[in-house]
Design a protein around this motif. Structure first.
Motif, PDB file in Angstrom:
ATOM      1  N   ASN A  91       0.830  -1.209   0.000  1.00  0.00           N
ATOM      2  CA  ASN A  91       0.000   0.000   0.000  1.00  0.00           C
ATOM      3  C   ASN A  91       0.862   1.256   0.000  1.00  0.00           C
ATOM      4  N   ARG A  92       1.944   1.253   0.807  1.00  0.00           N
ATOM      5  CA  ARG A  92       2.845   2.406   0.841  1.00  0.00           C
ATOM      6  C   ARG A  92       3.436   2.676  -0.527  1.00  0.00           C
ATOM      7  N   GLU A  93       3.880   1.602  -1.202  1.00  0.00           N
ATOM      8  CA  GLU A  93       4.484   1.763  -2.527  1.00  0.00           C
ATOM      9  C   GLU A  93       3.472   2.303  -3.535  1.00  0.00           C
ATOM     10  N   SER A  94       2.239   1.812  -3.476  1.00  0.00           N
ATOM     11  CA  SER A  94       1.200   2.290  -4.389  1.00  0.00           C
ATOM     12  C   SER A  94       0.912   3.766  -4.164  1.00  0.00           C
ATOM     13  N   LYS A  95       0.811   4.174  -2.892  1.00  0.00           N
ATOM     14  CA  LYS A  95       0.548   5.582  -2.590  1.00  0.00           C
ATOM     15  C   LYS A  95       1.711   6.464  -3.020  1.00  0.00           C
ATOM     16  N   ARG A  96       2.934   5.971  -2.823  1.00  0.00           N
ATOM     17  CA  ARG A  96       4.121   6.722  -3.235  1.00  0.00           C
ATOM     18  C   ARG A  96       4.102   6.944  -4.750  1.00  0.00           C
ATOM     19  N   LEU A  97       3.763   5.894  -5.506  1.00  0.00           N
ATOM     20  CA  LEU A  97       3.688   6.010  -6.957  1.00  0.00           C
ATOM     21  C   LEU A  97       2.595   6.994  -7.360  1.00  0.00           C
ATOM     22  N   ALA A  98       1.450   6.926  -6.721  1.00  0.00           N
ATOM     23  CA  ALA A  98       0.352   7.842  -7.044  1.00  0.00           C
ATOM     24  C   ALA A  98       0.754   9.289  -6.781  1.00  0.00           C
ATOM     25  N   ARG A  99       1.437   9.540  -5.659  1.00  0.00           N
ATOM     26  CA  ARG A  99       1.897  10.915  -5.363  1.00  0.00           C
ATOM     27  C   ARG A  99       2.886  11.394  -6.416  1.00  0.00           C
ATOM     28  N   LEU A 101       3.165  10.393  -9.564  1.00  0.00           N
ATOM     29  CA  LEU A 101       2.464  10.644 -10.822  1.00  0.00           C
ATOM     30  C   LEU A 101       1.657  11.932 -10.751  1.00  0.00           C
ATOM     31  N   LYS A 102       1.038  12.177  -9.610  1.00  0.00           N
ATOM     32  CA  LYS A 102       0.261  13.405  -9.445  1.00  0.00           C
ATOM     33  C   LYS A 102       1.163  14.628  -9.550  1.00  0.00           C
ATOM     34  N   SER A 103       2.355  14.536  -8.965  1.00  0.00           N
ATOM     35  CA  SER A 103       3.280  15.668  -9.034  1.00  0.00           C
ATOM     36  C   SER A 103       3.760  15.906 -10.466  1.00  0.00           C
ATOM     37  N   LEU A 104       3.759  14.858 -11.287  1.00  0.00           N
ATOM     38  CA  LEU A 104       4.134  14.996 -12.695  1.00  0.00           C
ATOM     39  C   LEU A 104       2.961  15.436 -13.563  1.00  0.00           C
ATOM     40  N   VAL A 112       0.268   5.059 -16.527  1.00  0.00           N
ATOM     41  CA  VAL A 112       0.931   3.841 -16.102  1.00  0.00           C
ATOM     42  C   VAL A 112       0.275   2.625 -16.720  1.00  0.00           C
ATOM     43  N   GLY A 113       1.089   1.803 -17.356  1.00  0.00           N
ATOM     44  CA  GLY A 113       0.617   0.525 -17.862  1.00  0.00           C
ATOM     45  C   GLY A 113       0.743  -0.521 -16.778  1.00  0.00           C
ATOM     46  N   PRO A 114       0.283  -1.739 -17.038  1.00  0.00           N
ATOM     47  CA  PRO A 114       0.322  -2.783 -16.011  1.00  0.00           C
ATOM     48  C   PRO A 114       1.733  -3.140 -15.559  1.00  0.00           C
ATOM     49  N   ARG A 115       2.732  -3.037 -16.444  1.00  0.00           N
ATOM     50  CA  ARG A 115       4.100  -3.382 -16.060  1.00  0.00           C
ATOM     51  C   ARG A 115       4.739  -2.270 -15.252  1.00  0.00           C
TER      52      ARG A 115
END
Length: 135
Positions: A91-99, A101-104, A112-115
């Motif tokens: 969950n932490r990793e998913s939230k980190r990725l979402a943040r 992407l949002k900043s970008l 983001v694709g599935p890979r």
């Protein structure tokens, strides 16, 4: 057999079950012990035939039994700390990725694709192995 007789018999059986819950539970337990494989096979078959119905039923149960569910979750987490920690880390990793992407300026589903869900490609493109958040 007439309909009235069957109804009276059903009512007698219902009353007996209500008056003897311990005997009913013992019978159910013994039946399950003897027929475990068949019971599990029927449950799997039912689940596989109508997954949306099973999912709705599960959601309804969760809504009706919030306290029981909470207690069950606490017990499961206490008995399986490593599994719980892996879920938290994911969950932490998913939230980190979402943040990130949002900043970008991207929405996660559009950029983001599935890979790429792990964020690996994002780290490579930025030329850094850290998340850039200082955490």
């Amino acid at each position: 057999m007439d309909r009235g007789y069957r109804e009276r018999k059903r009512e007698t059986i219902r009353r007996w079950h209500a008056e003897h819950p311990e005997k009913t539970a013992e019978y159910s337990r013994r039946y399950y012990e003897r027929n475990r494989d068949a019971v599990l096979a029927r449950a799997r078959q039912r689940r596989d035939q109508s997954p949306e119905k099973v999912k709705a039923s599960s959601r309804d149960w969760q809504q009706r039994n919030r306290e029981h569910l909470t207690e069950w979750q606490r017990q499961y987490r206490a008995e399986n700390p490593d599994v719980y920690e892996r879920a938290l880390q994911s969950n932490r990793e998913s939230k980190r990725l979402a943040r990130r992407l949002k900043s970008l300026g991207c929405r996660q589903s559009a950029c983001v694709g599935p890979r790429q869900q792990s964020g690996e490609r994002m780290r490579r493109s930025r030329g850094s192995s850290s998340s850039g958040t200082g955490r």
